[in-house]
Scaffold this active site. Sequence first.
Site, PDB file in Angstrom:
ATOM      1  N   HIS A 132     -10.315  -9.093  13.048  1.00  0.00           N
ATOM      2  CA  HIS A 132      -9.037  -9.586  13.603  1.00  0.00           C
ATOM      3  C   HIS A 132      -8.646  -8.767  14.833  1.00  0.00           C
ATOM      4  O   HIS A 132      -8.219  -9.321  15.848  1.00  0.00           O
ATOM      5  CB  HIS A 132      -7.918  -9.460  12.557  1.00  0.00           C
ATOM      6  CG  HIS A 132      -8.100 -10.311  11.340  1.00  0.00           C
ATOM      7  ND1 HIS A 132      -8.301  -9.772  10.089  1.00  0.00           N
ATOM      8  CD2 HIS A 132      -8.111 -11.656  11.171  1.00  0.00           C
ATOM      9  CE1 HIS A 132      -8.404 -10.757   9.203  1.00  0.00           C
ATOM     10  NE2 HIS A 132      -8.307 -11.903   9.825  1.00  0.00           N
ATOM     11  N   GLY A 183     -13.161 -16.320  15.713  1.00  0.00           N
ATOM     12  CA  GLY A 183     -14.331 -15.471  15.487  1.00  0.00           C
ATOM     13  C   GLY A 183     -15.575 -16.298  15.214  1.00  0.00           C
ATOM     14  O   GLY A 183     -15.521 -17.298  14.487  1.00  0.00           O
ATOM     15  N   ASP A 241     -16.810 -17.301  11.546  1.00  0.00           N
ATOM     16  CA  ASP A 241     -16.601 -18.618  10.944  1.00  0.00           C
ATOM     17  C   ASP A 241     -17.123 -19.664  11.933  1.00  0.00           C
ATOM     18  O   ASP A 241     -16.343 -20.382  12.564  1.00  0.00           O
ATOM     19  CB  ASP A 241     -15.125 -18.817  10.615  1.00  0.00           C
ATOM     20  CG  ASP A 241     -14.638 -17.787   9.611  1.00  0.00           C
ATOM     21  OD1 ASP A 241     -14.823 -17.995   8.408  1.00  0.00           O
ATOM     22  OD2 ASP A 241     -14.119 -16.729  10.033  1.00  0.00           O
ATOM     23  N   GLN A 275     -16.144 -23.315  11.564  1.00  0.00           N
ATOM     24  CA  GLN A 275     -14.712 -23.485  11.882  1.00  0.00           C
ATOM     25  C   GLN A 275     -14.519 -23.546  13.402  1.00  0.00           C
ATOM     26  O   GLN A 275     -13.790 -24.409  13.912  1.00  0.00           O
ATOM     27  CB  GLN A 275     -13.918 -22.322  11.296  1.00  0.00           C
ATOM     28  CG  GLN A 275     -12.481 -22.235  11.793  1.00  0.00           C
ATOM     29  CD  GLN A 275     -11.714 -21.164  11.058  1.00  0.00           C
ATOM     30  OE1 GLN A 275     -11.208 -21.409   9.961  1.00  0.00           O
ATOM     31  NE2 GLN A 275     -11.619 -19.981  11.619  1.00  0.00           N
ATOM     32  N   VAL A 317     -17.668  -9.064  14.112  1.00  0.00           N
ATOM     33  CA  VAL A 317     -17.591  -7.609  14.003  1.00  0.00           C
ATOM     34  C   VAL A 317     -18.087  -7.219  12.615  1.00  0.00           C
ATOM     35  O   VAL A 317     -17.661  -7.793  11.610  1.00  0.00           O
ATOM     36  CB  VAL A 317     -16.139  -7.113  14.212  1.00  0.00           C
ATOM     37  CG1 VAL A 317     -16.083  -5.590  14.100  1.00  0.00           C
ATOM     38  CG2 VAL A 317     -15.622  -7.575  15.570  1.00  0.00           C
ATOM     39  N   SER A 327     -14.567  -9.065   6.439  1.00  0.00           N
ATOM     40  CA  SER A 327     -13.908 -10.249   5.899  1.00  0.00           C
ATOM     41  C   SER A 327     -12.798  -9.772   4.966  1.00  0.00           C
ATOM     42  O   SER A 327     -12.971  -8.769   4.264  1.00  0.00           O
ATOM     43  CB  SER A 327     -14.903 -11.096   5.104  1.00  0.00           C
ATOM     44  OG  SER A 327     -14.211 -12.002   4.265  1.00  0.00           O
TER      45      SER A 327
HETATM   46  P1  AMP Z   1      -9.055 -15.283   8.803  1.00  0.00           P
HETATM   47  O1  AMP Z   1      -7.840 -14.407   8.746  1.00  0.00           O
HETATM   48  O2  AMP Z   1     -10.144 -14.854   7.876  1.00  0.00           O
HETATM   49  O3  AMP Z   1      -8.714 -16.747   8.726  1.00  0.00           O
HETATM   50  O4  AMP Z   1      -9.667 -15.066  10.246  1.00  0.00           O
HETATM   51  C1  AMP Z   1      -8.891 -15.229  11.409  1.00  0.00           C
HETATM   52  C2  AMP Z   1      -9.804 -15.243  12.602  1.00  0.00           C
HETATM   53  O5  AMP Z   1     -10.545 -14.025  12.638  1.00  0.00           O
HETATM   54  C3  AMP Z   1     -10.838 -16.379  12.531  1.00  0.00           C
HETATM   55  O6  AMP Z   1     -11.012 -16.937  13.824  1.00  0.00           O
HETATM   56  C4  AMP Z   1     -12.080 -15.682  12.074  1.00  0.00           C
HETATM   57  O7  AMP Z   1     -13.275 -16.300  12.492  1.00  0.00           O
HETATM   58  C5  AMP Z   1     -11.919 -14.328  12.740  1.00  0.00           C
HETATM   59  N1  AMP Z   1     -12.722 -13.316  12.037  1.00  0.00           N
HETATM   60  C6  AMP Z   1     -12.751 -13.081  10.703  1.00  0.00           C
HETATM   61  N2  AMP Z   1     -13.655 -12.120  10.420  1.00  0.00           N
HETATM   62  C7  AMP Z   1     -14.212 -11.747  11.600  1.00  0.00           C
HETATM   63  C8  AMP Z   1     -15.214 -10.807  11.981  1.00  0.00           C
HETATM   64  N3  AMP Z   1     -15.836 -10.033  11.085  1.00  0.00           N
HETATM   65  N4  AMP Z   1     -15.521 -10.692  13.289  1.00  0.00           N
HETATM   66  C9  AMP Z   1     -14.899 -11.469  14.217  1.00  0.00           C
HETATM   67  N5  AMP Z   1     -13.945 -12.371  13.927  1.00  0.00           N
HETATM   68  C10 AMP Z   1     -13.606 -12.513  12.642  1.00  0.00           C
END
Ligand code: AMP
Length: 267
Positions: free
Chosen positions: A36, A146, A149, A152, A175, A184
């Site tokens: 994030h 990110g 996903d 997505q 990342v 995650s």
């Molecule tokens: P989430 O809170 O899991 O819905 O993720 C919010 C955003 O952060 C989404 O666009 C995800 O793809 C991105 N994201 C989650 N994990 C990672 C990661 N390890 N590296 C880069 N982006 C991420």
Amino acid sequence: MRSISRIGELREALAPERARSEIGLVPTMGAFHPGHLSLFDAARQAGGLVAVSIFINPAQFGADEDLARYPRDLERDARLAEDAGVDVLFVPDADEIYPPGFDTWVDVGELGSLLEGAARPDHFRGVATVCLKLFEIVRPARAYFGQKDAQQAAVVRQMVRDLDLDLQLDVRPTVRDDDGLAWSSRNAYLSLEERTQALALPAALLAGQEAYRRGEDPVPVARRRLGALTADYLSVADFGGPTLVAAVRVGTTRLIDNVRLDEEKSA
Ligand code: AMP
């Protein structure tokens, strides 16, 4: 940093800002980690106002999934967001986004029904609908997602194209923690032992990527390297380029990850 929970208040706060500078939006479900933070950084570096939403979107969870136990820590998230230079944190509750009588959905078609969409029916309908709402509420010039996903990001890219949405998408690399596991929010569910087992996932994807570079089919190579981990799917898909994608179960935790096959480094 301002923290806002109502759509009307957010619109009022953003209107004068939008006239002055462009808005970058990072949609999230909270429980922030370095993945994030990399998106917040990218938004800040673009200049303009940085808006982050935290919304654990019930519409993208199946009935038997982890909506109830999904990690929540708003205080910590607000601190991290403030430290990362976020200007506005939007934290609506479910009724604000889906008021009584809400019944309009984005139907994302085939891209939303394969792989992650096959394992999680209606997941991408929920994702696309909430993203469209957030784009309309915030009206950002850019939105950050990110590569973690990958499907997505591909679904949202298709929606932006198909519905002529007036914004740029910026998809940033995955990342990873030092041991290779992609960050995650769901990693918090893993016991120490499960976390060690989970490392077979990035290792398998890397092995698949190397096989692809040698001109081999990456899927059987990656599958062998997964060992005892059960895969919901392990497949090559075209998500903005050939991508080796996988979802696995480690105990009761479901993890997804991917690598682009046409890029030098795994991301
Ligand atoms: P989430 O809170 O899991 O819905 O993720 C919010 C955003 O952060 C989404 O666009 C995800 O793809 C991105 N994201 C989650 N994990 C990672 C990661 N390890 N590296 C880069 N982006 C991420």
